[in-house]
Design a protein around this motif. Structure first.
Motif, PDB file in Angstrom:
ATOM      1  N   LEU A   1      21.297  42.161  26.594  1.00  0.00           N
ATOM      2  CA  LEU A   1      22.325  43.019  25.998  1.00  0.00           C
ATOM      3  C   LEU A   1      23.386  42.223  25.252  1.00  0.00           C
ATOM      4  CD1 LEU A   1      22.930  45.586  28.906  1.00  0.00           C
ATOM      5  CD2 LEU A   1      21.604  45.938  26.820  1.00  0.00           C
ATOM      6  N   GLY A   2      23.472  40.930  25.563  1.00  0.00           N
ATOM      7  CA  GLY A   2      24.453  40.083  24.891  1.00  0.00           C
ATOM      8  C   GLY A   2      25.879  40.364  25.309  1.00  0.00           C
ATOM      9  N   ILE A   3      26.071  40.804  26.568  1.00  0.00           N
ATOM     10  CA  ILE A   3      27.423  41.096  27.040  1.00  0.00           C
ATOM     11  C   ILE A   3      27.952  39.933  27.874  1.00  0.00           C
ATOM     12  CG2 ILE A   3      26.988  43.578  27.030  1.00  0.00           C
ATOM     13  CD1 ILE A   3      26.664  43.448  30.038  1.00  0.00           C
ATOM     14  N   LYS A   4      29.226  40.015  28.184  1.00  0.00           N
ATOM     15  CA  LYS A   4      29.870  38.950  28.943  1.00  0.00           C
ATOM     16  C   LYS A   4      29.186  38.783  30.294  1.00  0.00           C
ATOM     17  CE  LYS A   4      34.385  37.443  30.700  1.00  0.00           C
ATOM     18  NZ  LYS A   4      35.819  37.814  30.845  1.00  0.00           N
ATOM     19  N   LYS A   5      28.903  37.566  30.660  1.00  0.00           N
ATOM     20  CA  LYS A   5      28.170  37.265  31.890  1.00  0.00           C
ATOM     21  C   LYS A   5      28.966  37.670  33.127  1.00  0.00           C
ATOM     22  CE  LYS A   5      26.142  33.404  34.467  1.00  0.00           C
ATOM     23  NZ  LYS A   5      24.959  34.172  34.896  1.00  0.00           N
ATOM     24  N   THR A   6      28.279  38.323  34.051  1.00  0.00           N
ATOM     25  CA  THR A   6      28.834  38.683  35.356  1.00  0.00           C
ATOM     26  C   THR A   6      27.983  38.022  36.433  1.00  0.00           C
ATOM     27  OG1 THR A   6      29.597  40.830  34.537  1.00  0.00           O
ATOM     28  CG2 THR A   6      29.387  40.582  36.925  1.00  0.00           C
ATOM     29  N   ASP A   7      28.631  37.429  37.407  1.00  0.00           N
ATOM     30  CA  ASP A   7      27.894  36.805  38.506  1.00  0.00           C
ATOM     31  C   ASP A   7      27.542  37.879  39.533  1.00  0.00           C
ATOM     32  OD1 ASP A   7      26.814  35.273  40.501  1.00  0.00           O
ATOM     33  OD2 ASP A   7      28.477  33.844  40.624  1.00  0.00           O
ATOM     34  N   TRP A   8      26.477  38.645  39.233  1.00  0.00           N
ATOM     35  CA  TRP A   8      26.091  39.758  40.087  1.00  0.00           C
ATOM     36  C   TRP A   8      25.672  39.297  41.483  1.00  0.00           C
ATOM     37  CZ3 TRP A   8      27.638  44.227  38.544  1.00  0.00           C
ATOM     38  CH2 TRP A   8      27.699  44.522  37.177  1.00  0.00           C
ATOM     39  N   ILE A   9      25.106  38.129  41.561  1.00  0.00           N
ATOM     40  CA  ILE A   9      24.599  37.651  42.854  1.00  0.00           C
ATOM     41  C   ILE A   9      25.753  37.368  43.814  1.00  0.00           C
ATOM     42  CG2 ILE A   9      23.282  35.825  43.993  1.00  0.00           C
ATOM     43  CD1 ILE A   9      21.666  35.602  41.324  1.00  0.00           C
ATOM     44  N   SER A  10      26.789  36.692  43.333  1.00  0.00           N
ATOM     45  CA  SER A  10      27.951  36.415  44.188  1.00  0.00           C
ATOM     46  C   SER A  10      28.692  37.703  44.554  1.00  0.00           C
ATOM     47  CB  SER A  10      28.908  35.458  43.478  1.00  0.00           C
ATOM     48  OG  SER A  10      28.294  34.194  43.278  1.00  0.00           O
ATOM     49  N   LEU A  11      28.792  38.627  43.585  1.00  0.00           N
ATOM     50  CA  LEU A  11      29.439  39.906  43.868  1.00  0.00           C
ATOM     51  C   LEU A  11      28.667  40.680  44.930  1.00  0.00           C
ATOM     52  CD1 LEU A  11      30.459  41.169  40.295  1.00  0.00           C
ATOM     53  CD2 LEU A  11      32.000  40.514  42.149  1.00  0.00           C
ATOM     54  N   MET A  12      27.344  40.661  44.819  1.00  0.00           N
ATOM     55  CA  MET A  12      26.526  41.372  45.791  1.00  0.00           C
ATOM     56  C   MET A  12      26.662  40.763  47.176  1.00  0.00           C
ATOM     57  SD  MET A  12      24.552  43.904  46.395  1.00  0.00           S
ATOM     58  CE  MET A  12      24.021  44.467  44.754  1.00  0.00           C
ATOM     59  N   GLU A  13      26.738  39.449  47.242  1.00  0.00           N
ATOM     60  CA  GLU A  13      26.896  38.778  48.530  1.00  0.00           C
ATOM     61  C   GLU A  13      28.164  39.265  49.231  1.00  0.00           C
ATOM     62  OE1 GLU A  13      26.527  34.276  50.359  1.00  0.00           O
ATOM     63  OE2 GLU A  13      27.237  34.522  48.296  1.00  0.00           O
ATOM     64  N   LYS A  14      29.260  39.365  48.475  1.00  0.00           N
ATOM     65  CA  LYS A  14      30.524  39.834  49.040  1.00  0.00           C
ATOM     66  C   LYS A  14      30.429  41.300  49.465  1.00  0.00           C
ATOM     67  CE  LYS A  14      33.322  36.618  46.281  1.00  0.00           C
ATOM     68  NZ  LYS A  14      34.301  36.497  45.157  1.00  0.00           N
ATOM     69  N   ASN A  15      29.793  42.118  48.625  1.00  0.00           N
ATOM     70  CA  ASN A  15      29.665  43.541  48.946  1.00  0.00           C
ATOM     71  C   ASN A  15      28.810  43.767  50.187  1.00  0.00           C
ATOM     72  OD1 ASN A  15      31.255  44.493  46.854  1.00  0.00           O
ATOM     73  ND2 ASN A  15      29.549  44.656  45.416  1.00  0.00           N
ATOM     74  N   LEU A  16      27.720  43.005  50.298  1.00  0.00           N
ATOM     75  CA  LEU A  16      26.862  43.130  51.470  1.00  0.00           C
ATOM     76  C   LEU A  16      27.616  42.752  52.738  1.00  0.00           C
ATOM     77  CD1 LEU A  16      23.492  41.686  50.105  1.00  0.00           C
ATOM     78  CD2 LEU A  16      23.886  44.033  50.889  1.00  0.00           C
TER      79      LEU A  16
ATOM     80  N   LYS B   1      34.514  51.401  31.304  1.00  0.00           N
ATOM     81  CA  LYS B   1      35.003  50.057  31.589  1.00  0.00           C
ATOM     82  C   LYS B   1      33.905  49.019  31.376  1.00  0.00           C
ATOM     83  CE  LYS B   1      38.342  51.694  35.025  1.00  0.00           C
ATOM     84  NZ  LYS B   1      38.776  51.628  36.454  1.00  0.00           N
ATOM     85  N   PRO B   2      34.316  47.773  31.103  1.00  0.00           N
ATOM     86  CA  PRO B   2      33.338  46.688  31.000  1.00  0.00           C
ATOM     87  C   PRO B   2      32.726  46.416  32.377  1.00  0.00           C
ATOM     88  CG  PRO B   2      35.601  45.877  30.637  1.00  0.00           C
ATOM     89  CD  PRO B   2      35.681  47.356  30.844  1.00  0.00           C
ATOM     90  N   PRO B   3      31.592  45.730  32.466  1.00  0.00           N
ATOM     91  CA  PRO B   3      30.950  45.047  31.344  1.00  0.00           C
ATOM     92  C   PRO B   3      30.052  45.931  30.487  1.00  0.00           C
ATOM     93  CG  PRO B   3      29.738  44.620  33.348  1.00  0.00           C
ATOM     94  CD  PRO B   3      30.926  45.416  33.755  1.00  0.00           C
ATOM     95  N   TYR B   4      29.618  47.091  31.027  1.00  0.00           N
ATOM     96  CA  TYR B   4      28.614  47.881  30.315  1.00  0.00           C
ATOM     97  C   TYR B   4      29.214  48.950  29.410  1.00  0.00           C
ATOM     98  CZ  TYR B   4      25.237  45.731  33.463  1.00  0.00           C
ATOM     99  OH  TYR B   4      24.469  44.829  34.147  1.00  0.00           O
ATOM    100  N   LYS B   5      30.468  49.365  29.708  1.00  0.00           N
ATOM    101  CA  LYS B   5      31.104  50.448  28.954  1.00  0.00           C
ATOM    102  C   LYS B   5      30.166  51.660  28.862  1.00  0.00           C
ATOM    103  CE  LYS B   5      34.296  47.575  26.322  1.00  0.00           C
ATOM    104  NZ  LYS B   5      34.865  47.263  24.987  1.00  0.00           N
ATOM    105  N   THR B   6      29.692  52.062  30.015  1.00  0.00           N
ATOM    106  CA  THR B   6      28.747  53.166  30.095  1.00  0.00           C
ATOM    107  C   THR B   6      29.464  54.506  29.947  1.00  0.00           C
ATOM    108  OG1 THR B   6      27.215  51.929  31.503  1.00  0.00           O
ATOM    109  CG2 THR B   6      27.078  54.328  31.604  1.00  0.00           C
TER     110      THR B   6
END
Length: 524
Positions: A382-397, A309-314
């Motif tokens: 990596l040139g992939i679609k931007k993800t707001d990791w900081i806001s996501l982390m705030e919610k997860n925390l 799955k995106p964003p990394y398609k690992t």
């Protein structure tokens, strides 16, 4: 018409084949990312280095080394990098391989005859790479309680003696379960083969040649203890400064003891991005390309996904030798994290793009800036679609904290309401022993039961009746959430003969492996 159609198809193919060019952040933009990351929770300090094509793009410190002194973090501030030290241990072994002093598949018992695992076949066949790849068959963090929290008197001899008593949770070489103690054994291999301690070997043969002038294998070996970041915890919205985590035995540093700075680590990153070469003209070799390739080769499968799955398609996650390996956005990424009380860090290398990123922090969780900041920077490269990791982390925390609080509050609410009038302290008082952790004592003080580890004195705490034959322990040690439940087994006379334990918080660090203890009453 056919010619025009051919040209159109050719143009389309050329367009599709073009790589997505990364839009790397400028140094000023990285400043903004760090500022935002540090704003989502109490945060003492952060240090960041970003490299591209062997040149420093960003090298800077933020915040404070100490919430008490308010001294500023800079590029030379030393942090504990915890498990990011593991790559130094594997590099040290690679150097010895290059020197012909050992081979990766040599048996551990050939160098450490007293090494003994839980099974004779495993003992006889356990090789050097098995020490480094988290496939021993032991469970996650097995035996870590010997040096979590710090302050215990366990040493390398105790570590080597412990494995025969630990119970496997999977078959040998079939499953990934992260461990620390076997890296301590790897450090002992370095010591026995080289004739110098692991810490001295790393300082002499890796740090000094690279110019990592202020770094050291463990805290107590630092020549200059000024400008060292203190660890901090963030509880209830407030920063709490902690003491430095100090390993009683320097040998334990091979799993996670190094203190270093982003400035020093920039040289470490450049060496790895150049396949073991270093120096102004890269004419010097720390390890051969063959050995370097071995470090970055997948040895233990962690996970595989046919339809990522995106964003990394690992597609895959694997563990090499001291490094975690995966594909992200079509590129191979080599990385590792590190965690100690109040200290979190992360290293990322993208070899195909010649990019290196390190983020060091001295607050836990500190908004998990050690994770969000490098993610934001990596995604740009990596040139992939931007993800707001900081806001996501705030919610997860917030979500994780709420879940953890609900569980722990429920336990202590039950304790507060529990009727313990039927409990006879004399039925529980005594000495109990686990074969690898040693003795603990249950005793009475101020009309309360107390638990005390003989060898790990910070694991002392008041016991409160919970329910049935179970007590909740509130440790004197509160640098990390580690309170535990102790479940007693009683004999036919109602006397306690055995204790099993588990952590209370669902977010307890895996190194508090209380569940692996099997404490049996020692007969007088």
């Amino acid at each position: 018409m056919k010619k025009a159609k051919f040209l159109l198809i050719t143009m389309l193919c050329l367009f599709i084949a073009q790589p997505t060019f990364s839009q790397a952040y400028t140094s000023n933009q990285i400043d903004s990312i760090v500022k935002k990351a540090m704003s989502i929770g109490p945060n003492a300090g952060v240090a960041v280095v970003v490299l591209k094509d062997n040149k420093i793009v960003h090298l800077k410190g933020y915040g404070v080394t100490s919430n008490n002194t308010k001294e500023k973090v800079n590029k030379n501030t030393l942090f504990a990098i915890a498990s990011n030290s593991k790559a130094f241990t594997t590099t040290a072994l690679a150097m010895l391989v290059d020197q012909g002093k050992l081979n990766w598949l040599d048996k551990v018992v050939d160098y450490i005859p007293e090494f003994k695992m839980y099974d004779s076949y495993v003992t006889e066949n356990f090789n050097i790479q098995d020490l480094l790849t988290h496939r021993s068959g032991l469970g996650l963090g097995a035996g870590d309680l010997m040096f979590f929290p710090d302050g215990s008197d366990f040493n390398i001899k105790d570590v080597l003696n412990s494995f025969q008593y630990q119970k496997p949770t999977s078959a040998f070489r079939t499953k990934y379960d992260y461990d620390n103690l076997l890296y301590v054994v790897a450090g002992e291999v370095v010591a026995r083969v080289s004739g110098m301690s692991w810490a001295k070997f790393v300082e002499t043969n890796i740090m000094k040649p690279l110019g990592m002038q202020r770094s050291a294998g463990v805290y107590q070996r630092l020549k200059d203890k000024s400008n060292v970041a203190f660890p901090h915890s963030a509880e209830n919205g407030k920063l709490n400064q902690l003491e430095h985590y100090i390993k009683n035995d320097e040998s334990l540093g091979a799993a996670g003891g190094i203190y270093t700075s982003v400035n020093d680590l920039s040289k470490w990153l450049i060496m790895h991005l150049n396949n073991g070469k270093y120096g102004n003209d890269f004419s010097k070799t720390m390890i051969s390309k063959k050995s370097h390739d071995e470090l970055w080769k997948p040895h233990t499968n962690i996970g595989f996904n046919v339809n990522p799955k995106p964003p990394y398609k690992t597609h895959f996650n694997a563990y090499g030798l001291g490094w975690r390996i995966s594909d992200k956005g079509g590129y191979l990424t080599i990385e590792h994290t590190g965690g100690l009380p109040g200290m979190l860090s992360r290293t990322i290398l993208i070899p195909e793009l010649n990019v290196g990123i390190v983020v060091l922090t001295n607050t836990a969780p500190g908004g998990n800036s050690f994770w969000t900041i490098p993610n934001e920077i990596m995604d740009a490269y990596l040139g992939i679609k931007k993800t707001d990791w900081i806001s996501l982390m705030e919610k997860n925390l917030q979500k994780n904290a709420a879940q953890s609080d609900a569980v722990t509050k429920a336990v202590w609410n039950t304790v507060a309401k529990a009727n313990s009038n039927h409990i006879k302290h004399s039925d529980y008082i005594g000495t109990y022993k686990d074969n690898w952790f040693g003795k603990i004592k249950i005793y009475e003080k101020n009309n309360k039961l107390w638990f005390a580890s003989v060898r790990s004195p910070k694991l002392t705490g008041e016991m409160s009746f919970y329910k049935a034959n179970t007590f909740a322990i509130k440790w004197n040690y509160q640098d990390m959430p580690a309170d535990a439940l102790a479940m007693f087994t009683l004999d036919e006379e109602g006397k306690a003969v055995r204790i099993k334990m588990r952590g209370i918080s669902p977010n307890i660090d895996f190194s508090f492996d209380f569940q692996d203890l099997d404490l049996k009453r020692v007969k007088k």
